[in-house]
Motif scaffolding. Sequence first.
Motif, PDB file in Angstrom:
ATOM      1  N   CYS A  11       1.858 -33.803  -7.446  1.00 12.08           N
ATOM      2  CA  CYS A  11       1.243 -35.195  -6.772  1.00 12.08           C
ATOM      3  C   CYS A  11       0.107 -35.226  -6.576  1.00 12.08           C
ATOM      4  CB  CYS A  11       2.278 -35.460  -5.743  1.00 12.08           C
ATOM      5  SG  CYS A  11       1.454 -36.911  -4.641  1.00 12.08           S
ATOM      6  N   GLU A  12      -1.068 -36.214  -6.793  1.00 10.93           N
ATOM      7  CA  GLU A  12      -2.491 -36.232  -6.708  1.00 10.93           C
ATOM      8  C   GLU A  12      -2.755 -36.555  -5.339  1.00 10.93           C
ATOM      9  OE1 GLU A  12      -3.691 -38.490  -9.927  1.00 10.93           O
ATOM     10  OE2 GLU A  12      -3.338 -36.785 -11.176  1.00 10.93           O
ATOM     11  N   ARG A  13      -1.720 -37.066  -4.652  1.00  3.95           N
ATOM     12  CA  ARG A  13      -1.956 -37.576  -3.247  1.00  3.95           C
ATOM     13  C   ARG A  13      -0.671 -36.949  -2.303  1.00  3.95           C
ATOM     14  NH1 ARG A  13      -3.765 -42.653  -5.194  1.00  3.95           N
ATOM     15  NH2 ARG A  13      -1.652 -43.382  -4.346  1.00  3.95           N
ATOM     16  N   CYS A  21       3.773 -38.431  -3.041  1.00  2.00           N
ATOM     17  CA  CYS A  21       3.661 -39.892  -2.406  1.00  2.00           C
ATOM     18  C   CYS A  21       4.344 -40.690  -3.099  1.00  2.00           C
ATOM     19  CB  CYS A  21       1.821 -40.355  -2.564  1.00  2.00           C
ATOM     20  SG  CYS A  21       1.441 -40.613  -4.316  1.00  2.00           S
ATOM     21  N   GLY A  22       4.762 -40.547  -4.364  1.00  2.00           N
ATOM     22  CA  GLY A  22       5.496 -41.604  -4.953  1.00  2.00           C
ATOM     23  C   GLY A  22       4.760 -42.792  -5.605  1.00  2.00           C
ATOM     24  N   ALA A  23       3.435 -42.776  -5.436  1.00  2.00           N
ATOM     25  CA  ALA A  23       2.495 -43.952  -5.816  1.00  2.00           C
ATOM     26  C   ALA A  23       1.472 -43.576  -6.693  1.00  2.00           C
ATOM     27  CB  ALA A  23       1.957 -44.710  -4.606  1.00  2.00           C
ATOM     28  N   CYS A  24       0.958 -42.336  -6.813  1.00  2.89           N
ATOM     29  CA  CYS A  24      -0.190 -42.123  -7.711  1.00  2.89           C
ATOM     30  C   CYS A  24       0.213 -42.084  -9.075  1.00  2.89           C
ATOM     31  CB  CYS A  24      -0.704 -40.792  -7.272  1.00  2.89           C
ATOM     32  SG  CYS A  24       0.278 -39.213  -7.641  1.00  2.89           S
ATOM     33  N   CYS A  27       2.821 -39.205  -9.953  1.00  2.00           N
ATOM     34  CA  CYS A  27       4.161 -39.376  -9.452  1.00  2.00           C
ATOM     35  C   CYS A  27       4.755 -40.519 -10.431  1.00  2.00           C
ATOM     36  CB  CYS A  27       4.170 -40.109  -8.077  1.00  2.00           C
ATOM     37  SG  CYS A  27       3.873 -38.868  -6.866  1.00  2.00           S
TER      38      CYS A  27
END
Length: 149
Positions: A11-13, A21-24, A27
């Motif tokens: 994950c990048e964030r 994060c589930g959003a980057c 992910c």
Amino acid sequence: MARAFARSLLCERPDGRGEACGACAACGWFDQGNHPDYRQVQPEALEPGDEEPRRGEGAAPSRQIRIDQVRDLQPFLRVGTHRGGLRIALIRPAEAMNASTANALLKSLEEPPERTLLLLVSSDPQRLLPTVRSRCQGVTVFPRVPRRR
Ligand SMILES: [Zn+2]
């Protein structure tokens, strides 16, 4: 759990508590099964989310991890990472490797390329070759067993 661990590392964030994060973008790729720095090696009989091999129709898919699956992993382990972060290969279940397949992985376990994490998941680590076990760092995970009433 190993997939969630890999996802959080790629994950990048990350949220700082070990959760992805589930959003980057990373992910997103991971969830779609096409993160360029992640590979999952498992028997053909096992779909990515399966815990147990499926009952196949027709020719039975292999319940073993084949040696060419481990050989196919080598170019992935040698090239630079696409995102400049970690490169992760998840091998599950590791006891599905026979002796020659495990030996094909041994060199990578002995001298893993930089920024590379090889995750071997096994519910029966005693079935792994001693040479494989000795090159791994063991983490025991106990399932949470519901209390009887
Ligand atoms: Zn993320």
